[in-house]
Design a protein around this motif. Structure first.
Motif, PDB file in Angstrom:
ATOM      1  N   ARG A 239      53.573 -19.189 -48.180  1.00  0.00           N
ATOM      2  CA  ARG A 239      55.080 -19.415 -48.406  1.00  0.00           C
ATOM      3  C   ARG A 239      55.404 -18.198 -49.265  1.00  0.00           C
ATOM      4  O   ARG A 239      55.895 -17.888 -49.662  1.00  0.00           O
ATOM      5  CB  ARG A 239      55.103 -20.437 -49.723  1.00  0.00           C
ATOM      6  CG  ARG A 239      54.428 -21.932 -49.106  1.00  0.00           C
ATOM      7  CD  ARG A 239      55.225 -22.986 -49.653  1.00  0.00           C
ATOM      8  NE  ARG A 239      56.397 -23.371 -49.244  1.00  0.00           N
ATOM      9  CZ  ARG A 239      56.756 -23.531 -47.857  1.00  0.00           C
ATOM     10  NH1 ARG A 239      55.937 -23.241 -47.072  1.00  0.00           N
ATOM     11  NH2 ARG A 239      57.693 -23.826 -47.346  1.00  0.00           N
TER      12      ARG A 239
ATOM     13  N   GLU B 200      71.159 -18.910 -43.288  1.00  0.00           N
ATOM     14  CA  GLU B 200      70.235 -18.536 -44.451  1.00  0.00           C
ATOM     15  C   GLU B 200      68.909 -18.674 -43.955  1.00  0.00           C
ATOM     16  O   GLU B 200      68.372 -19.857 -43.539  1.00  0.00           O
ATOM     17  CB  GLU B 200      70.691 -19.353 -45.446  1.00  0.00           C
ATOM     18  CG  GLU B 200      72.195 -19.197 -45.736  1.00  0.00           C
ATOM     19  CD  GLU B 200      72.547 -19.693 -47.285  1.00  0.00           C
ATOM     20  OE1 GLU B 200      71.567 -20.188 -47.851  1.00  0.00           O
ATOM     21  OE2 GLU B 200      73.703 -19.945 -47.583  1.00  0.00           O
ATOM     22  N   ARG B 201      68.076 -17.733 -44.611  1.00  0.00           N
ATOM     23  CA  ARG B 201      66.779 -17.685 -44.126  1.00  0.00           C
ATOM     24  C   ARG B 201      65.867 -18.743 -44.895  1.00  0.00           C
ATOM     25  O   ARG B 201      64.821 -19.321 -44.378  1.00  0.00           O
ATOM     26  CB  ARG B 201      66.268 -16.220 -44.939  1.00  0.00           C
ATOM     27  CG  ARG B 201      64.581 -16.019 -44.565  1.00  0.00           C
ATOM     28  CD  ARG B 201      64.169 -14.971 -44.949  1.00  0.00           C
ATOM     29  NE  ARG B 201      64.800 -13.672 -44.147  1.00  0.00           N
ATOM     30  CZ  ARG B 201      64.411 -13.137 -42.982  1.00  0.00           C
ATOM     31  NH1 ARG B 201      63.224 -13.712 -42.564  1.00  0.00           N
ATOM     32  NH2 ARG B 201      64.975 -12.170 -42.629  1.00  0.00           N
ATOM     33  N   ASP B 202      66.227 -19.265 -46.124  1.00  0.00           N
ATOM     34  CA  ASP B 202      65.605 -20.302 -46.455  1.00  0.00           C
ATOM     35  C   ASP B 202      65.707 -21.710 -45.818  1.00  0.00           C
ATOM     36  O   ASP B 202      64.951 -22.603 -45.749  1.00  0.00           O
ATOM     37  CB  ASP B 202      66.246 -20.807 -47.989  1.00  0.00           C
ATOM     38  CG  ASP B 202      65.528 -20.096 -49.184  1.00  0.00           C
ATOM     39  OD1 ASP B 202      64.535 -19.159 -48.792  1.00  0.00           O
ATOM     40  OD2 ASP B 202      65.706 -20.601 -50.262  1.00  0.00           O
ATOM     41  N   ASP B 203      66.826 -21.741 -44.910  1.00  0.00           N
ATOM     42  CA  ASP B 203      67.038 -22.905 -44.291  1.00  0.00           C
ATOM     43  C   ASP B 203      66.311 -22.929 -42.752  1.00  0.00           C
ATOM     44  O   ASP B 203      66.205 -23.800 -42.486  1.00  0.00           O
ATOM     45  CB  ASP B 203      68.639 -22.942 -44.008  1.00  0.00           C
ATOM     46  CG  ASP B 203      69.594 -23.350 -45.231  1.00  0.00           C
ATOM     47  OD1 ASP B 203      68.759 -23.941 -46.172  1.00  0.00           O
ATOM     48  OD2 ASP B 203      70.763 -23.165 -45.231  1.00  0.00           O
TER      49      ASP B 203
ATOM     50  N   ASN C 262      59.276 -22.171 -43.067  1.00  0.00           N
ATOM     51  CA  ASN C 262      58.678 -20.932 -42.784  1.00  0.00           C
ATOM     52  C   ASN C 262      59.474 -20.353 -41.552  1.00  0.00           C
ATOM     53  O   ASN C 262      59.530 -19.300 -41.239  1.00  0.00           O
ATOM     54  CB  ASN C 262      57.204 -20.978 -42.539  1.00  0.00           C
ATOM     55  CG  ASN C 262      56.427 -21.074 -43.944  1.00  0.00           C
ATOM     56  OD1 ASN C 262      55.902 -22.349 -44.005  1.00  0.00           O
ATOM     57  ND2 ASN C 262      56.744 -20.504 -44.550  1.00  0.00           N
TER      58      ASN C 262
ATOM     59  N   ALA D 159      64.215 -29.401 -51.068  1.00  0.00           N
ATOM     60  CA  ALA D 159      63.182 -28.640 -50.552  1.00  0.00           C
ATOM     61  C   ALA D 159      62.061 -28.986 -49.853  1.00  0.00           C
ATOM     62  O   ALA D 159      61.548 -30.275 -49.876  1.00  0.00           O
ATOM     63  CB  ALA D 159      62.275 -27.807 -51.899  1.00  0.00           C
TER      64      ALA D 159
ATOM     65  N   THR E  32      65.088 -27.777 -46.852  1.00  0.00           N
ATOM     66  CA  THR E  32      65.179 -26.083 -46.943  1.00  0.00           C
ATOM     67  C   THR E  32      63.843 -25.371 -47.313  1.00  0.00           C
ATOM     68  O   THR E  32      62.996 -25.936 -47.728  1.00  0.00           O
ATOM     69  CB  THR E  32      66.287 -25.663 -48.010  1.00  0.00           C
ATOM     70  OG1 THR E  32      66.637 -24.290 -48.011  1.00  0.00           O
ATOM     71  CG2 THR E  32      65.640 -26.057 -49.452  1.00  0.00           C
ATOM     72  N   GLN E  33      63.563 -24.002 -47.388  1.00  0.00           N
ATOM     73  CA  GLN E  33      62.643 -23.388 -47.822  1.00  0.00           C
ATOM     74  C   GLN E  33      61.341 -23.545 -46.894  1.00  0.00           C
ATOM     75  O   GLN E  33      60.174 -23.640 -47.135  1.00  0.00           O
ATOM     76  CB  GLN E  33      61.988 -23.541 -49.273  1.00  0.00           C
ATOM     77  CG  GLN E  33      62.901 -23.402 -50.274  1.00  0.00           C
ATOM     78  CD  GLN E  33      62.482 -23.724 -51.713  1.00  0.00           C
ATOM     79  OE1 GLN E  33      61.396 -24.087 -51.963  1.00  0.00           O
ATOM     80  NE2 GLN E  33      63.419 -23.859 -52.488  1.00  0.00           N
TER      81      GLN E  33
END
Length: 398
Positions: free
Chosen positions: A24, A386-389, A315, A281, A312-313
């Motif tokens: 992570r 968005e990168r988290d998504d 990889n 998350a 979200t979050q």
């Protein structure tokens, strides 16, 4: 008073090397944890422990994790629908094309893939000629009674159905099928046992489209006499303990892969988000360090967009909306969910694993994870993703 606990042991575990982190929070090229040579010797038991026994186990250096068995549930598809004539008449599903499988020179030959789910329909034409090693960890029929596991397996290694390519790695000839979810769900105990069994069977990639049922565990505790507040607190403590359990299992599998036989775990991030109202998350077991958490993407004219239900979050991401694959009893069906995105990543991981094998060496899970993350594509995503998504982006075949 005694309680049941899952106890994970390894013969010896060294402290991770400086700068070594889990999945992570790392860059695609960063190293994963490095452990002692004896760390590959794992054992899992379920023991009735008093509080004193539990505390002693936590201090035992050979004990990697202690956690209460928690209920597991399917990461249920958000939509199930018939396949349109236009989609059925295409040469391949949009997901197989989007991950680059149709132009890859690899097909997963020589790689073993495990699917830990609701089982499989062994008589479906999509699995004709595949050697299926199966084990039932539930108390019901050995076969898939839901259709979820059959659909996921079809996306990973299914053969063409009525001329439509549904499988990312359709050259996989050996599949390991662990039925860990029945009509009433399953437990984290069953899942960890299934992971270790699949590793013993030689699985190089392990696909899991399921999650821990936190509300269900709270309900169990309330049903046994606890009030809601302490039940929620106890459930949260064991939720964390189970995340640690899966993290330690993943760490130990990395150590085992030093022997040249990778076992990379790929898991669904969950479908609890309701975009744009709110985002949730990633849920365990995908939340565990060292496990590749997968988000879902939808096919849009302006670029692939994160699915409104996708947690979200994550990889990495993959097609998870209008995914056509094998239907229980024969034929095809379309489903939505991070459950559907996960087998795309597992299939692509099998292609990268084959590339490692063709290079003359064994398969290393940290290298395999790095290849998946480092080669993910962001150019096909909708502007503003968005990168988290979406994680590193859309997974891509070699």
């Amino acid at each position: 008073m005694e309680q049941k606990y899952i106890v994970l042991r390894a013969r010896r575990l060294l402290v991770p090397e400086a700068g070594s982190l889990g999945m992570r929070g790392i860059s695609p090229a960063a190293p994963m944890a490095s452990f002692g040579a004896d760390a590959h010797t794992m054992s899992l038991t379920v023991e009735s422990l008093t509080k004193a026994d539990h505390d002693d186990a936590r201090r035992d250096p050979s004990v990697m994790a202690v956690a209460s068995p928690m209920p597991l549930t399917l990461i249920e598809p958000k939509k199930v629908q018939k396949v349109s004539a236009a989609a059925a008449g295409a040469p391949a599903t949009w997901g197989v094309e989007a991950v680059g499988a149709t132009t890859s020179s690899f097909d997963g030959s020589g790689v073993k893939v495990a699917v830990l789910d609701t089982g499989i329909d062994p008589n479906h034409s999509a699995f004709s000629g595949v050697n299926l090693t199966r084990k039932n960890f539930t108390t019901e029929s050995d076969d898939d009674l839901h259709g979820h596991g059959t659909h996921c397996a079809g996306t990973i290694f299914g053969r063409d159905v009525n001329g439509l390519r549904i499988g990312v790695a359709r050259g996989v000839n050996d599949a390991i099928i662990g039925k860990v979810l029945g009509q009433g769900g399953g437990t984290s105990e069953q899942l960890v046992n299934a992971i270790l069994w699949s590793v013993d069977q030689g699985a190089n990639v392990i696909s899991m489209s399921l999650g821990i049922d936190f509300p269900g565990f709270v309900d169990q505790l309330v049903g046994s006499g606890f009030k809601v507040a302490p039940a929620t607190s106890i459930a949260l403590e064991q939720y964390r303990a189970n995340v640690n359990l899966f993290s330690r299992v993943a760490d130990l599998l990395v150590a085992r892969s030093a022997m040249g036989n990778a076992s990379l775990i790929v898991a669904a991030s969950g479908n609890e988000s309701r975009r744009p109202q709110y985002e949730i998350a990633v849920a365990p077991p995908a939340a565990g360090t060292g496990i590749v958490a997968v988000g879902a993407l939808a096919e849009k004219s302006g670029g692939h967009k994160v699915a409104r239900f996708s947690n979200t979050q994550c990889n990495i991401s993959a097609p998870g909306v209008d995914v056509i694959s094998a239907k229980l009893g024969g034929g095809l069906v379309s489903m939505n969910g991070t459950s559907m995105a996960t087998p795309h990543v597992a299939g692509v991981a099998a292609l990268w694993a084959q590339k490692q094998l063709d290079g003359g060496g064994g398969i290393l899970s940290d290298v395999l994870a790095g290849q998946l993350l480092a080669t993910a594509d962001r150019s096909s995503l909708a502007p503003g993703s968005e990168r988290d998504d979406v994680g590193e982006g859309m997974v891509q075949a070699p």
